[in-house]
Design a protein around this motif. Sequence first.
Motif, PDB file in Angstrom:
ATOM      1  N   ALA A  61       4.574   6.489 -13.436  1.00  0.00           N
ATOM      2  CA  ALA A  61       5.213   6.963 -14.896  1.00  0.00           C
ATOM      3  C   ALA A  61       6.496   7.934 -14.565  1.00  0.00           C
ATOM      4  N   ALA A  62       6.338   8.923 -13.520  1.00  0.00           N
ATOM      5  CA  ALA A  62       7.280   9.902 -13.209  1.00  0.00           C
ATOM      6  C   ALA A  62       8.598   9.052 -13.026  1.00  0.00           C
ATOM      7  N   VAL A  63       8.775   8.125 -12.398  1.00  0.00           N
ATOM      8  CA  VAL A  63      10.069   7.316 -12.048  1.00  0.00           C
ATOM      9  C   VAL A  63      10.578   6.615 -13.050  1.00  0.00           C
ATOM     10  N   ILE A  64       9.475   6.153 -14.234  1.00  0.00           N
ATOM     11  CA  ILE A  64       9.985   5.568 -15.360  1.00  0.00           C
ATOM     12  C   ILE A  64      10.786   6.489 -16.006  1.00  0.00           C
ATOM     13  N   VAL A  65      10.055   7.677 -16.303  1.00  0.00           N
ATOM     14  CA  VAL A  65      10.715   8.621 -17.085  1.00  0.00           C
ATOM     15  C   VAL A  65      11.894   9.151 -16.660  1.00  0.00           C
ATOM     16  N   ALA A  66      12.103   9.252 -15.256  1.00  0.00           N
ATOM     17  CA  ALA A  66      13.280   9.777 -14.697  1.00  0.00           C
ATOM     18  C   ALA A  66      14.356   8.518 -14.798  1.00  0.00           C
ATOM     19  N   GLU A  67      13.925   7.359 -14.728  1.00  0.00           N
ATOM     20  CA  GLU A  67      14.727   6.363 -15.033  1.00  0.00           C
ATOM     21  C   GLU A  67      15.441   6.176 -16.350  1.00  0.00           C
ATOM     22  N   SER A  68      14.488   6.300 -17.309  1.00  0.00           N
ATOM     23  CA  SER A  68      14.886   6.132 -18.644  1.00  0.00           C
ATOM     24  C   SER A  68      15.673   7.263 -18.955  1.00  0.00           C
ATOM     25  N   THR A  69      15.308   8.756 -18.679  1.00  0.00           N
ATOM     26  CA  THR A  69      16.153   9.651 -18.933  1.00  0.00           C
ATOM     27  C   THR A  69      17.658   9.924 -18.534  1.00  0.00           C
ATOM     28  N   ASN A  70      17.655   9.534 -16.981  1.00  0.00           N
ATOM     29  CA  ASN A  70      18.808   9.781 -16.255  1.00  0.00           C
ATOM     30  C   ASN A  70      19.626   8.790 -15.972  1.00  0.00           C
ATOM     31  N   CYS A  71      19.185   7.508 -15.763  1.00  0.00           N
ATOM     32  CA  CYS A  71      19.868   6.352 -15.133  1.00  0.00           C
ATOM     33  C   CYS A  71      19.801   4.940 -16.137  1.00  0.00           C
ATOM     34  N   SER A  72      19.850   5.281 -17.422  1.00  0.00           N
ATOM     35  CA  SER A  72      19.822   4.012 -18.158  1.00  0.00           C
ATOM     36  C   SER A  72      20.738   4.354 -19.682  1.00  0.00           C
ATOM     37  N   VAL A  73      20.912   3.208 -20.124  1.00  0.00           N
ATOM     38  CA  VAL A  73      21.802   3.233 -21.692  1.00  0.00           C
ATOM     39  C   VAL A  73      20.938   2.247 -22.381  1.00  0.00           C
ATOM     40  N   MET A  74      21.143   2.606 -23.703  1.00  0.00           N
ATOM     41  CA  MET A  74      20.541   1.827 -24.701  1.00  0.00           C
ATOM     42  C   MET A  74      21.068   0.361 -24.698  1.00  0.00           C
ATOM     43  N   GLN A  75      20.167  -0.664 -24.429  1.00  0.00           N
ATOM     44  CA  GLN A  75      20.400  -1.978 -24.641  1.00  0.00           C
ATOM     45  C   GLN A  75      20.937  -2.153 -26.047  1.00  0.00           C
ATOM     46  N   PRO A  76      22.348  -2.832 -25.930  1.00  0.00           N
ATOM     47  CA  PRO A  76      22.435  -3.152 -27.463  1.00  0.00           C
ATOM     48  C   PRO A  76      21.788  -3.947 -28.230  1.00  0.00           C
ATOM     49  N   VAL A  77      21.619  -3.835 -29.339  1.00  0.00           N
ATOM     50  CA  VAL A  77      20.587  -4.659 -30.166  1.00  0.00           C
ATOM     51  C   VAL A  77      21.385  -5.170 -31.293  1.00  0.00           C
ATOM     52  N   GLY A 106       0.867  -1.022  -0.017  1.00  0.00           N
ATOM     53  CA  GLY A 106      -0.108   0.057  -0.128  1.00  0.00           C
ATOM     54  C   GLY A 106       0.931   1.153  -0.004  1.00  0.00           C
ATOM     55  N   ASP A 107       0.471   2.127   0.805  1.00  0.00           N
ATOM     56  CA  ASP A 107       1.313   3.655   1.056  1.00  0.00           C
ATOM     57  C   ASP A 107       2.705   3.450   1.518  1.00  0.00           C
ATOM     58  N   ASP A 108       2.807   2.049   2.038  1.00  0.00           N
ATOM     59  CA  ASP A 108       4.247   1.841   2.381  1.00  0.00           C
ATOM     60  C   ASP A 108       5.320   1.504   1.127  1.00  0.00           C
ATOM     61  N   LEU A 109       4.788   1.550  -0.037  1.00  0.00           N
ATOM     62  CA  LEU A 109       5.539   1.078  -1.261  1.00  0.00           C
ATOM     63  C   LEU A 109       6.206   2.342  -1.591  1.00  0.00           C
ATOM     64  N   GLY A 110       7.539   2.545  -1.775  1.00  0.00           N
ATOM     65  CA  GLY A 110       8.096   3.718  -2.531  1.00  0.00           C
ATOM     66  C   GLY A 110       8.828   3.506  -3.650  1.00  0.00           C
ATOM     67  N   MET A 111       9.190   4.373  -4.751  1.00  0.00           N
ATOM     68  CA  MET A 111       9.383   4.094  -5.771  1.00  0.00           C
ATOM     69  C   MET A 111      10.654   5.214  -5.845  1.00  0.00           C
ATOM     70  N   ALA A 112      11.785   4.723  -6.712  1.00  0.00           N
ATOM     71  CA  ALA A 112      13.059   5.692  -6.996  1.00  0.00           C
ATOM     72  C   ALA A 112      13.687   5.250  -8.046  1.00  0.00           C
ATOM     73  N   VAL A 113      14.448   6.279  -8.774  1.00  0.00           N
ATOM     74  CA  VAL A 113      15.517   5.631  -9.599  1.00  0.00           C
ATOM     75  C   VAL A 113      16.467   4.882  -8.832  1.00  0.00           C
ATOM     76  N   ILE A 114      17.147   4.067  -9.820  1.00  0.00           N
ATOM     77  CA  ILE A 114      18.371   2.839  -9.143  1.00  0.00           C
ATOM     78  C   ILE A 114      19.297   3.941  -8.468  1.00  0.00           C
ATOM     79  N   PRO A 115      19.948   3.491  -7.307  1.00  0.00           N
ATOM     80  CA  PRO A 115      20.809   4.226  -6.665  1.00  0.00           C
ATOM     81  C   PRO A 115      22.313   4.491  -7.135  1.00  0.00           C
TER      82      PRO A 115
END
Length: 424
Positions: free
Chosen positions: A365-381, A283-292
């Motif tokens: 949605a906010a954490v996914i956008v932040a993760e995708s923008t600031n804490c990710s790299v394109m997976q090699p394809v 419930g409300d005890d669930l937190g979300m954040a970008v990876i550290p």
Amino acid sequence: MKRKILAMLLTGALSLGLLAGCSNNNGPAESSGGGTPGGNGEVTEVALKVWCPANQVETGIMEQQQKAFEAAHPEWKITWTTEIVGEDKCQESVLKDVDAAADVFMFASDQLPDLVGAGAIAQLGGTTAEMVNSTMDQTVIDTAMADGKLYAIPFTHNTFFMYYDKTLLNEDQIKSLEGIMSADTADNVYNFYFESSGGWKLGCYYYGAGLSVFGPDGTDLSAGVDWNNATGLAVTNYLIDLINNPKCAYDGEIAVSELIADHRLGAWFDGSWNYDSFHDVLGDDLGMAVIPTFNPDGTDRQLMGFYGSKCIGVSAKSKNPAAAVAFAAFLGNEENQTLRYEKSAQIPTNKNAAAAETVQKDALAAVIVAESTNCSVMQPVNAVFSARYWTYAGAIPNEIRSGEITKDNAQAKLDTFVASMTAE
């Protein structure tokens, strides 16, 4: 507040020019995809097989979309076959028998090289490609391309972020793995959960330290892999300490769901697809954040997770390619991306759908956008990465856990890994 799932009625019909054909070998061929075939009012009977994950069937999304598509296209009398095949298993199912694969299927973008190499997925063009190019960011579009050609329609982001239990960790502690692991918790509580997902989540440690596979963009096979340098050794030694720390739970030995039910797990990495199950428990005890961040060598470094997408593809062997491409485009349009968000929490790749007020105010949605923008790299394809990385990288954490990899032999093990990844 528990995340509200809203119902939405599909509105309007596709314009007659929206749909484009597909091609196996000679580039994308145009197809009207709409109107009455031959202009004589005849109705054509077609059969379409669709493969999609369970959440698209159990929530009723796929059936709703199929009925709406039929209403928009009276020129086709469609016999549907809908089968549950997860995006993670799609490639395996397609390659078992390319000729028997579904006409339309959903898959994770890292599977694209093998699907293209097997001649199993149709290239998309015309107005379908125009829809993708005009409604999505280039970073997303790139996940659906191979050799400069578009083969699929991205419909949601595919990356992971961090969940945490607010009763065990605070916002300052979750900023770094050091903060997470040093938090004062009860003896029966694990501060962190280590899961490599066969190398998918493992990569964030090495990429976070500035290392790569086949160069910064993952396409330069001649660049090889640099995980066996001094930095890579420092990361591996860090992982040896982390995985063997008694306050770190290890995947396969105990389940996240079991731990969070009793508030016995501080933080773990996962994606939006498991949000509802975690929220139902915490419930409300669930937190979300970008990876550290983490500090493997005296320097704080941001972990960098792989970024990809989940896509809609069309079989190159479809007996009804016009209808198949039309339905794929329909599934990928703004209205249906919004529908999937509202009924199954999949964050839209369509820019207009993602800009909606409900999405903008959504913490998930906010954490996914932040993760995708600031804490990710394109997976090699590329085919070499797909053929080798998951097997060899996926073995590293398991060998650490079993004691096969130690600080005494880590350099030799990394040398072997790099040699295994080297393209001839």
